[in-house]
Design a protein around this motif. Structure first.
Motif, PDB file in Angstrom:
ATOM      1  N   ALA A  82       3.367 -45.703  55.313  1.00 44.95           N
ATOM      2  CA  ALA A  82       4.375 -45.926  56.349  1.00 44.95           C
ATOM      3  C   ALA A  82       5.638 -46.424  55.675  1.00 44.95           C
ATOM      4  O   ALA A  82       5.580 -47.180  54.700  1.00 44.95           O
ATOM      5  CB  ALA A  82       3.900 -46.967  57.362  1.00 44.95           C
ATOM      6  N   SER A  83       6.790 -45.982  56.178  1.00 42.40           N
ATOM      7  CA  SER A  83       8.039 -46.511  55.651  1.00 42.40           C
ATOM      8  C   SER A  83       9.064 -46.573  56.764  1.00 42.40           C
ATOM      9  O   SER A  83       8.994 -45.828  57.740  1.00 42.40           O
ATOM     10  CB  SER A  83       8.555 -45.644  54.502  1.00 42.40           C
ATOM     11  OG  SER A  83       8.794 -44.349  54.965  1.00 42.40           O
ATOM     12  N   CYS A  84       9.985 -47.498  56.629  1.00 45.28           N
ATOM     13  CA  CYS A  84      11.014 -47.686  57.652  1.00 45.28           C
ATOM     14  C   CYS A  84      12.321 -48.120  56.989  1.00 45.28           C
ATOM     15  O   CYS A  84      12.324 -48.969  56.099  1.00 45.28           O
ATOM     16  CB  CYS A  84      10.552 -48.758  58.646  1.00 45.28           C
ATOM     17  SG  CYS A  84      11.674 -48.958  60.042  1.00 45.28           S
TER      18      CYS A  84
ATOM     19  N   THR B 247       5.409 -41.810  58.877  1.00 45.10           N
ATOM     20  CA  THR B 247       4.033 -42.241  58.620  1.00 45.10           C
ATOM     21  C   THR B 247       3.235 -41.034  58.157  1.00 45.10           C
ATOM     22  O   THR B 247       3.530 -39.900  58.540  1.00 45.10           O
ATOM     23  CB  THR B 247       3.341 -42.836  59.867  1.00 45.10           C
ATOM     24  OG1 THR B 247       3.407 -41.889  60.942  1.00 45.10           O
ATOM     25  CG2 THR B 247       3.985 -44.130  60.300  1.00 45.10           C
TER      26      THR B 247
END
Lengths: 158, 158, 158, 158
Positions: free
Chosen positions: A60-62, A111
């Motif tokens: 996951a990255s944001c 994701t």
């Protein structure tokens, strides 16, 4: 057209920096992908219960662009971007609906999921769900192409 | 030697997949960096209160390797990896302490922060905190070099 | 008529007992009272920002009747039940909307708040908000009386 | 002597009122009762896994005395107060450890649980766990009696 869900920021989601705590954006991602799946005609709950099929997150990255604040109306856009064997990817875009109708980008993210049984063994996605995801990916591509056309049009006219 | 904090998985942190909900790993990252800062001789709370200096996250990512479960003892390792102007990066490694003393890797991740005032204006990090971070980065590098030496030694001897 | 908000249960809100974790019901209470205030014509955010007036909770209780589960549609009913000097009470009723249109009671609860400034000093509630709360309490009483009338009618006819 | 667990307040647990969000106290209650059970010689996880025995909450209440803040060290005291048929009650006391060694009361509360199988059918508590709970209740009573004696002693001497 992308599926957009809307959530109002809860007091519980803020922190003492007066903004939404950073981990909570991942909860919005989850809401976005579940509502996307629902819009594609199946519900995630049923897939878990009836097909012994879960979608644990392996990555996951944001990227946080502008802080979300208490009582904001957050719009959550989710798109499937890959389905290959048991690997499924989604992209997300969160924005705030402003009083004047405009939108402020809050965050973008991705994701990666692996399709699994409840005992965490990789498995293929149930056929009808796979087809729905592929249709959505196709639609998202068409949507992007249309948007690009619109964007380019002024250029073409000049 | 890296700073390691330890947290036991709470019931509240699990979800119906019988594992820790994916957003909660970012909460452990936060604990890891705060405890790292504390071990460097200052506390984050004081930096917020006395220096009008906060560290909002502008980017976060996590790769989930093995699911954390209820009651696991999670070890959180945090390292500063960059401090350049107002940008600060940390890397994290979460692992589970097994009954036999071994460790299972649960997740790895990174966060990027921008040093700001409470009104979200970029600012330099207060001098003494900057120095502590730089010392920790230097120590982490030395630590990695030592580990590599150890790893390579058997090879050299053969 | 009571103000009812609706929330879909998030994956994040479940625990490994396959039900919603018990603390999360208090988050729904919060949503219920904020939406009640909004329906009364003011928003809680504005009261905090413009009138230096916050409503910290000094007491909360919840009786859990039936477990809420993932993807349930939860209906949140909130009513003010007391406003005396700086003390404000709310009562809550959470229920699940079933597929056949019926409702299953999930939980009931209460919270007690003290009207305060941001520096946690007791203060009176801003006049227009006080009036709105009193109107809502009056309406709730009327509503209950009407409901009792309906309930009693068969008895009276016998 | 009561079992006391210690938790440091996480950034994630604060809200924009600069205090810990009220629902999070119930998470601390959960930690307190799990650590109490552990101190009594069994773990809750094992009871769930090996005895098909869970302890869903049917009632919870909390009285908030003084706000907990970011980075506070919270001490959690839990005591069993009733075990009758399938009903189990706990009482909690949360306090902050101050720099001078004194303690500030943060909150007090209670939870009521029903001993159940995973399919939510009432069942008796496994024998050895029941005995441990009863021993703890007995010890808590003795502890309270001793405390009262100490308290009364100056009076007696006068």
């Amino acid at each position: 057209m992308p599926i957009v869900s809307e959530q109002r920021v809860r007091y519980a989601e803020t922190d003492q920096m007066n903004v939404v705590y950073y981990a909570n954006y991942l909860v919005w991602f989850e809401i976005g992908r579940v509502e996307l799946l629902r819009a594609l005609g199946f519900d995630y709950k049923q897939m878990e219960d009836e097909y012994d099929c879960i979608l644990p997150v392996v990555e996951a990255s944001c990227r946080y662009r502008s802080p979300a604040r208490y009582d904001d109306l957050v719009q959550i856009e989710a798109d499937p971007t890959l389905l290959k064997n048991s690997v499924l990817k989604f992209a997300y875009r969160l924005s705030r609906k402003e009083a004047d109708g405009s939108a402020t980008l809050l965050a973008e993210g991705e994701t990666v999921h692996v399709v699994c049984t409840h005992s965490m063994q990789r498995c293929p996605m149930p056929r009808q769900y796979e087809q729905a995801i592929r249709d959505a990916m196709q639609a998202a591509k068409l949507d992007r192409t249309e948007k690009q056309d619109e964007t380019q049009e002024p250029t073409l006219q000049s």
